[in-house]
Write a protein that holds these residues in place. Structure first.
Motif, PDB file in Angstrom:
ATOM      1  N   PRO A  36      -8.168 -10.756   3.495  1.00  0.00           N
ATOM      2  CA  PRO A  36      -6.869 -11.278   3.073  1.00  0.00           C
ATOM      3  C   PRO A  36      -5.801 -10.213   3.322  1.00  0.00           C
ATOM      4  CG  PRO A  36      -8.463 -11.330   1.256  1.00  0.00           C
ATOM      5  CD  PRO A  36      -9.100 -10.602   2.390  1.00  0.00           C
ATOM      6  N   LYS A  37      -4.597 -10.651   3.562  1.00  0.00           N
ATOM      7  CA  LYS A  37      -3.458  -9.743   3.730  1.00  0.00           C
ATOM      8  C   LYS A  37      -2.395 -10.172   2.738  1.00  0.00           C
ATOM      9  CE  LYS A  37      -5.129  -7.446   7.194  1.00  0.00           C
ATOM     10  NZ  LYS A  37      -5.777  -6.196   6.857  1.00  0.00           N
ATOM     11  N   TRP A  38      -1.983  -9.262   1.892  1.00  0.00           N
ATOM     12  CA  TRP A  38      -1.026  -9.579   0.841  1.00  0.00           C
ATOM     13  C   TRP A  38       0.259  -8.836   1.110  1.00  0.00           C
ATOM     14  CZ3 TRP A  38      -3.071 -13.332  -1.942  1.00  0.00           C
ATOM     15  CH2 TRP A  38      -2.366 -13.814  -3.040  1.00  0.00           C
TER      16      TRP A  38
ATOM     17  N   PRO B 153      -4.575   7.522  -2.460  1.00  0.00           N
ATOM     18  CA  PRO B 153      -4.781   8.229  -3.733  1.00  0.00           C
ATOM     19  C   PRO B 153      -4.437   7.360  -4.952  1.00  0.00           C
ATOM     20  CG  PRO B 153      -3.741   9.695  -2.161  1.00  0.00           C
ATOM     21  CD  PRO B 153      -3.755   8.317  -1.534  1.00  0.00           C
ATOM     22  N   ALA B 154      -3.404   6.545  -4.847  1.00  0.00           N
ATOM     23  CA  ALA B 154      -3.019   5.681  -5.972  1.00  0.00           C
ATOM     24  C   ALA B 154      -4.091   4.635  -6.253  1.00  0.00           C
ATOM     25  CB  ALA B 154      -1.684   5.007  -5.696  1.00  0.00           C
ATOM     26  N   PHE B 155      -4.649   4.028  -5.205  1.00  0.00           N
ATOM     27  CA  PHE B 155      -5.665   2.993  -5.402  1.00  0.00           C
ATOM     28  C   PHE B 155      -6.980   3.588  -5.905  1.00  0.00           C
ATOM     29  CE2 PHE B 155      -2.584   0.918  -2.701  1.00  0.00           C
ATOM     30  CZ  PHE B 155      -2.419  -0.273  -3.372  1.00  0.00           C
ATOM     31  N   GLU B 156      -7.336   4.766  -5.425  1.00  0.00           N
ATOM     32  CA  GLU B 156      -8.555   5.412  -5.916  1.00  0.00           C
ATOM     33  C   GLU B 156      -8.390   5.862  -7.371  1.00  0.00           C
ATOM     34  OE1 GLU B 156      -9.548   8.333  -2.913  1.00  0.00           O
ATOM     35  OE2 GLU B 156     -10.511   6.795  -1.669  1.00  0.00           O
TER      36      GLU B 156
ATOM     37  N   PHE C 216     -10.895  -1.859  -0.736  1.00  0.00           N
ATOM     38  CA  PHE C 216     -10.674  -3.288  -0.486  1.00  0.00           C
ATOM     39  C   PHE C 216      -9.239  -3.663  -0.834  1.00  0.00           C
ATOM     40  CE2 PHE C 216     -10.653  -7.788  -1.428  1.00  0.00           C
ATOM     41  CZ  PHE C 216     -11.453  -8.329  -0.436  1.00  0.00           C
ATOM     42  N   ILE C 217      -8.806  -3.331  -2.051  1.00  0.00           N
ATOM     43  CA  ILE C 217      -7.447  -3.686  -2.471  1.00  0.00           C
ATOM     44  C   ILE C 217      -6.420  -2.985  -1.586  1.00  0.00           C
ATOM     45  CG2 ILE C 217      -5.743  -3.581  -4.339  1.00  0.00           C
ATOM     46  CD1 ILE C 217      -8.123  -3.777  -6.321  1.00  0.00           C
ATOM     47  N   ALA C 218      -6.650  -1.724  -1.282  1.00  0.00           N
ATOM     48  CA  ALA C 218      -5.721  -0.982  -0.421  1.00  0.00           C
ATOM     49  C   ALA C 218      -5.572  -1.666   0.939  1.00  0.00           C
ATOM     50  CB  ALA C 218      -6.197   0.455  -0.247  1.00  0.00           C
ATOM     51  N   GLU C 219      -6.680  -2.092   1.515  1.00  0.00           N
ATOM     52  CA  GLU C 219      -6.624  -2.767   2.819  1.00  0.00           C
ATOM     53  C   GLU C 219      -5.877  -4.093   2.720  1.00  0.00           C
ATOM     54  OE1 GLU C 219      -9.593  -4.416   6.345  1.00  0.00           O
ATOM     55  OE2 GLU C 219     -10.338  -2.871   4.976  1.00  0.00           O
ATOM     56  N   VAL C 220      -6.147  -4.852   1.677  1.00  0.00           N
ATOM     57  CA  VAL C 220      -5.455  -6.128   1.470  1.00  0.00           C
ATOM     58  C   VAL C 220      -3.951  -5.899   1.368  1.00  0.00           C
ATOM     59  CG1 VAL C 220      -5.104  -8.008  -0.197  1.00  0.00           C
ATOM     60  CG2 VAL C 220      -7.419  -7.326   0.448  1.00  0.00           C
TER      61      VAL C 220
ATOM     62  N   TYR D 252       0.836  -1.203   0.000  1.00  0.00           N
ATOM     63  CA  TYR D 252       0.000   0.000   0.000  1.00  0.00           C
ATOM     64  C   TYR D 252       0.873   1.256   0.000  1.00  0.00           C
ATOM     65  CZ  TYR D 252      -3.040   3.568   2.128  1.00  0.00           C
ATOM     66  OH  TYR D 252      -3.726   4.716   2.410  1.00  0.00           O
ATOM     67  N   GLU D 253       1.842   1.307   0.899  1.00  0.00           N
ATOM     68  CA  GLU D 253       2.724   2.469   0.976  1.00  0.00           C
ATOM     69  C   GLU D 253       3.557   2.616  -0.298  1.00  0.00           C
ATOM     70  OE1 GLU D 253       3.496   2.389   5.808  1.00  0.00           O
ATOM     71  OE2 GLU D 253       4.689   1.094   4.500  1.00  0.00           O
ATOM     72  N   TRP D 254       4.098   1.494  -0.783  1.00  0.00           N
ATOM     73  CA  TRP D 254       4.960   1.523  -1.961  1.00  0.00           C
ATOM     74  C   TRP D 254       4.189   2.010  -3.197  1.00  0.00           C
ATOM     75  CZ3 TRP D 254      10.028   1.466  -2.153  1.00  0.00           C
ATOM     76  CH2 TRP D 254      10.668   1.226  -3.364  1.00  0.00           C
TER      77      TRP D 254
END
Length: 159
Positions: free
Chosen positions: A146-148, A19-22, A56-60, A12-14
């Motif tokens: 899930p955690k990726w 903002p990147a996921f949205e 969702f993807i950001a949280e994963v 997520y940070e990388w």
């Protein structure tokens, strides 16, 4: 945990944070709604859907628990796919458009990030197709999100 592991950013940070996921999902769903194969599947979804997918993807990927605390749960995401009858062609097109969009918005393209990103997209889309072709699931409603992580590479490549 070693000191080196403490400095490894989450996916997520990388990627650039929320903002990147949205941006990714906004640009992606613009393509989806003009795609001959995918438009019929997504045309009735609200504009909130793309924001929920971003969260969702950001949280994963290690971001804040916005999806699971404010918008749903892993169980509820699975429920949304039941009986949608997605095909392998839908899955392939969805994944291809998402990866194309990731390139266009300049999501990190280092091999380590993309390896983890593509692995999650492959895993998640295959789960979605499986769940879309059943009527119900015995999944525990409290199933955690899930955690990726970085996977085999273990972190970003830093020259």
């Amino acid at each position: 945990m070693t000191d080196q592991n403490k400095t490894i950013p989450t996916l997520y940070e990388w990627a650039g944070g929320m903002p990147a996921f949205e941006e990714l999902t906004t640009a992606f769903y613009t393509k989806v709604l003009t795609d001959e194969l995918l438009e019929p599947v997504f045309k009735h979804m609200s504009t909130e859907h793309q924001r929920h997918v971003a969260h969702f993807i950001a949280e994963v990927f290690g971001g804040p628990a916005m999806y699971s605390t404010e918008e749903g749960s892993h169980f509820k995401m699975i429920q949304k796919h039941l009986s949608k009858h997605l095909t392998e062609k839908h899955r392939q097109r969805w994944a291809a458009l998402l990866l194309e969009t990731a390139d266009e918005i300049n999501l990190p393209d280092d091999p380590e990030f993309r390896s983890a990103f593509v692995a999650y997209i492959e895993w998640g889309t295959r789960i979605a197709v499986l769940n879309s072709n059943i009527e119900s699931t015995e999944m525990n409603p409290d199933e955690p999100m899930p955690k990726w992580g970085w996977g085999v590479p273990g972190g970003p490549y830093i020259p």
